[in-house]
Design an enzyme around this catalytic site. Structure first.
Site, PDB file in Angstrom:
ATOM      1  N   ARG A 145       0.824  -1.308   0.087  1.00 34.05           N
ATOM      2  CA  ARG A 145       0.011  -0.044   0.151  1.00 34.05           C
ATOM      3  C   ARG A 145       0.862   1.236   0.092  1.00 34.05           C
ATOM      4  O   ARG A 145       2.188   1.054   0.564  1.00 34.05           O
ATOM      5  CB  ARG A 145      -0.773   0.188   1.261  1.00 34.05           C
ATOM      6  CG  ARG A 145      -1.801  -1.158   1.423  1.00 34.05           C
ATOM      7  CD  ARG A 145      -2.719  -1.185   2.908  1.00 34.05           C
ATOM      8  NE  ARG A 145      -3.667  -2.199   2.775  1.00 34.05           N
ATOM      9  CZ  ARG A 145      -3.209  -3.488   3.453  1.00 34.05           C
ATOM     10  NH1 ARG A 145      -2.253  -3.567   3.957  1.00 34.05           N
ATOM     11  NH2 ARG A 145      -4.038  -4.146   3.608  1.00 34.05           N
ATOM     12  N   LYS A 169      -2.388  -2.222   7.989  1.00 33.91           N
ATOM     13  CA  LYS A 169      -3.444  -1.701   8.582  1.00 33.91           C
ATOM     14  C   LYS A 169      -3.529  -2.209   9.876  1.00 33.91           C
ATOM     15  O   LYS A 169      -3.255  -3.482  10.536  1.00 33.91           O
ATOM     16  CB  LYS A 169      -4.891  -2.174   7.964  1.00 33.91           C
ATOM     17  CG  LYS A 169      -4.932  -1.350   6.790  1.00 33.91           C
ATOM     18  CD  LYS A 169      -6.361  -1.631   6.051  1.00 33.91           C
ATOM     19  CE  LYS A 169      -6.499  -0.911   4.620  1.00 33.91           C
ATOM     20  NZ  LYS A 169      -8.109  -1.146   4.236  1.00 33.91           N
ATOM     21  N   HIS A 238      -2.563   2.695  -5.811  1.00 35.95           N
ATOM     22  CA  HIS A 238      -3.356   1.446  -5.445  1.00 35.95           C
ATOM     23  C   HIS A 238      -3.694   0.858  -6.863  1.00 35.95           C
ATOM     24  O   HIS A 238      -3.738  -0.514  -6.794  1.00 35.95           O
ATOM     25  CB  HIS A 238      -4.972   2.033  -4.900  1.00 35.95           C
ATOM     26  CG  HIS A 238      -5.406   1.039  -3.992  1.00 35.95           C
ATOM     27  ND1 HIS A 238      -4.935   0.749  -2.731  1.00 35.95           N
ATOM     28  CD2 HIS A 238      -6.527   0.062  -4.141  1.00 35.95           C
ATOM     29  CE1 HIS A 238      -5.554  -0.268  -2.324  1.00 35.95           C
ATOM     30  NE2 HIS A 238      -6.482  -0.615  -2.997  1.00 35.95           N
ATOM     31  N   ARG A 241      -0.959  -1.737  -6.953  1.00 40.64           N
ATOM     32  CA  ARG A 241      -1.337  -2.705  -6.210  1.00 40.64           C
ATOM     33  C   ARG A 241      -2.327  -3.672  -6.880  1.00 40.64           C
ATOM     34  O   ARG A 241      -2.180  -5.013  -6.801  1.00 40.64           O
ATOM     35  CB  ARG A 241      -2.080  -2.357  -4.757  1.00 40.64           C
ATOM     36  CG  ARG A 241      -2.270  -3.349  -3.815  1.00 40.64           C
ATOM     37  CD  ARG A 241      -2.716  -2.600  -2.499  1.00 40.64           C
ATOM     38  NE  ARG A 241      -3.532  -3.332  -1.533  1.00 40.64           N
ATOM     39  CZ  ARG A 241      -2.966  -4.090  -0.509  1.00 40.64           C
ATOM     40  NH1 ARG A 241      -1.477  -4.459  -0.637  1.00 40.64           N
ATOM     41  NH2 ARG A 241      -3.724  -4.835   0.286  1.00 40.64           N
ATOM     42  N   HIS A 264      -4.261  -9.000   3.255  1.00 37.21           N
ATOM     43  CA  HIS A 264      -5.898  -8.814   3.284  1.00 37.21           C
ATOM     44  C   HIS A 264      -6.110  -9.687   4.662  1.00 37.21           C
ATOM     45  O   HIS A 264      -5.612 -10.683   4.761  1.00 37.21           O
ATOM     46  CB  HIS A 264      -6.547  -9.498   1.752  1.00 37.21           C
ATOM     47  CG  HIS A 264      -6.528  -8.554   1.085  1.00 37.21           C
ATOM     48  ND1 HIS A 264      -6.531  -8.924  -0.398  1.00 37.21           N
ATOM     49  CD2 HIS A 264      -6.339  -7.211   0.777  1.00 37.21           C
ATOM     50  CE1 HIS A 264      -6.578  -7.804  -1.071  1.00 37.21           C
ATOM     51  NE2 HIS A 264      -6.329  -6.710  -0.533  1.00 37.21           N
ATOM     52  N   TYR A 273     -10.000 -10.023  -7.495  1.00 40.22           N
ATOM     53  CA  TYR A 273      -9.152  -9.913  -8.471  1.00 40.22           C
ATOM     54  C   TYR A 273      -9.311 -11.134  -9.470  1.00 40.22           C
ATOM     55  O   TYR A 273      -8.954 -11.228 -10.663  1.00 40.22           O
ATOM     56  CB  TYR A 273      -7.645  -9.877  -7.923  1.00 40.22           C
ATOM     57  CG  TYR A 273      -7.233  -8.873  -7.107  1.00 40.22           C
ATOM     58  CD1 TYR A 273      -7.187  -7.591  -7.878  1.00 40.22           C
ATOM     59  CD2 TYR A 273      -7.289  -8.832  -5.738  1.00 40.22           C
ATOM     60  CE1 TYR A 273      -6.966  -6.129  -7.194  1.00 40.22           C
ATOM     61  CE2 TYR A 273      -6.872  -7.667  -5.025  1.00 40.22           C
ATOM     62  CZ  TYR A 273      -6.821  -6.472  -5.519  1.00 40.22           C
ATOM     63  OH  TYR A 273      -6.475  -5.462  -5.151  1.00 40.22           O
TER      64      TYR A 273
END
Length: 292
Positions: A145, A169, A238, A241, A264, A273
């Site tokens: 990210r 995150k 992004h 990414r 994730h 994806y």
């Protein structure tokens, strides 16, 4: 009932002529649907199942979720009017949930476009060009990210094992492997950085003044570079990414592995994806097959 309702919209609610016309078309479409099901059905006898069937019928005809929800809203408004005027006892559309809008598929840069963009020959040997190419290759090689990249310090990159430690995150850390190309590129970048700037921070990526690059500065560099090879309206970190994840899946990486590399929490987040790669596959098929 419908004519009275449309007059109400036009003269009492002051709706535009186009809006009133669209409401009339929506209600006429539902009426044609339920009368075709059963000649005995009327506006006062149809139930929620009939309206749900009409919605499915619209989706089968290729209507978008937005279009179906708009038409459902027209029916709800019509029944609210009918109940106030004593023309109907219930509103069968009241508790019906409309179809959820489909989330747009992630945009990604084509593999050949990334290959073109990362050719060393198209870049200069000054610090800004070296840094820009290194930024692009880091995003494309790791899928990290933007926030993870700008927080990178030199100490987080292990050139012996070709691994980078990032903080994602909720401060969760993960290790991302990288290849020989990125190792060489990063080492060349660091040598140029240390020669051309007086670094005032431990940051891996720094400005000309030696300060840690911020989000806007990195976004600008990425957008400017991607504009050289793609017509995508979104040209952000992004997107790179997304490009990393799509490339991995196109080259037979497992979904669980890509999930871990991206950091994730849920596999369902990564599964988007697979839809993107399948859509690409369908386009290839439609363009290539003689009878498609």
């Amino acid at each position: 009932m419908i004519d009275e309702f449309l007059d109400y919209l036009k003269y009492e609610r002051n709706y535009s002529a186009l809006t009133v016309e669209n409401y009339g078309k929506d209600l006429a479409d539902l009426q044609a649907y339920f009368e075709n099901l059963d000649e005995g059905l009327t506006w006062t006898t149809l139930d929620a199942d009939v309206i749900r069937g009409w919605m499915e019928h619209m989706m089968d005809r290729g209507n978008t979720a937005t279009s179906v929800n708009r038409r459902l809203s027209a029916v709800r408004t019509f029944y609210r009017y009918a109940m106030v005027r004593g023309l109907a006892e219930t509103n069968p559309a009241h508790a019906i949930e409309g179809p959820k809008k489909q989330k747009p598929l992630p945009q990604f840069v084509k593999e050949r476009e990334m290959d073109e963009l990362l050719e060393p020959e198209i870049w200069g040997d000054n610090y800004k060009d070296v840094r820009a190419r290194t930024l692009l290759l880091t995003f494309y090689s790791t899928g990290m990210r933007l926030s993870e990249l700008i927080n990178l310090d030199d100490s987080m990159v292990d050139f012996t094992t070709c691994e980078v430690r990032v903080t994602g995150k909720r401060d969760k850390q993960r290790i991302i492997p990288f290849g020989e190309e990125l190792r060489t590129t990063l080492q060349e970048y660091i040598a140029r950085r240390d020669a051309d700037t007086k670094r005032a921070t431990d940051a891996l990526f720094v400005t000309d003044k030696g300060e840690r690059m911020n989000r806007n500065q990195v976004r600008y560099e990425v957008s400017k570079a991607l504009a050289r090879v793609t017509t995508l309206r979104k040209r952000t970190p992004h997107v790179l990414r997304h490009t990393f994840a799509t490339a991995m899946l196109n080259h037979e990486a497992g979904l669980e592995s890509v999930k871990k590399l991206l950091g994730h929490e849920s596999l369902s987040t990564t599964e988007v994806y697979t839809h993107a790669t399948f859509e690409q596959l369908k386009r290839v098929y439609n363009n290539a097959h003689p009878r498609a």
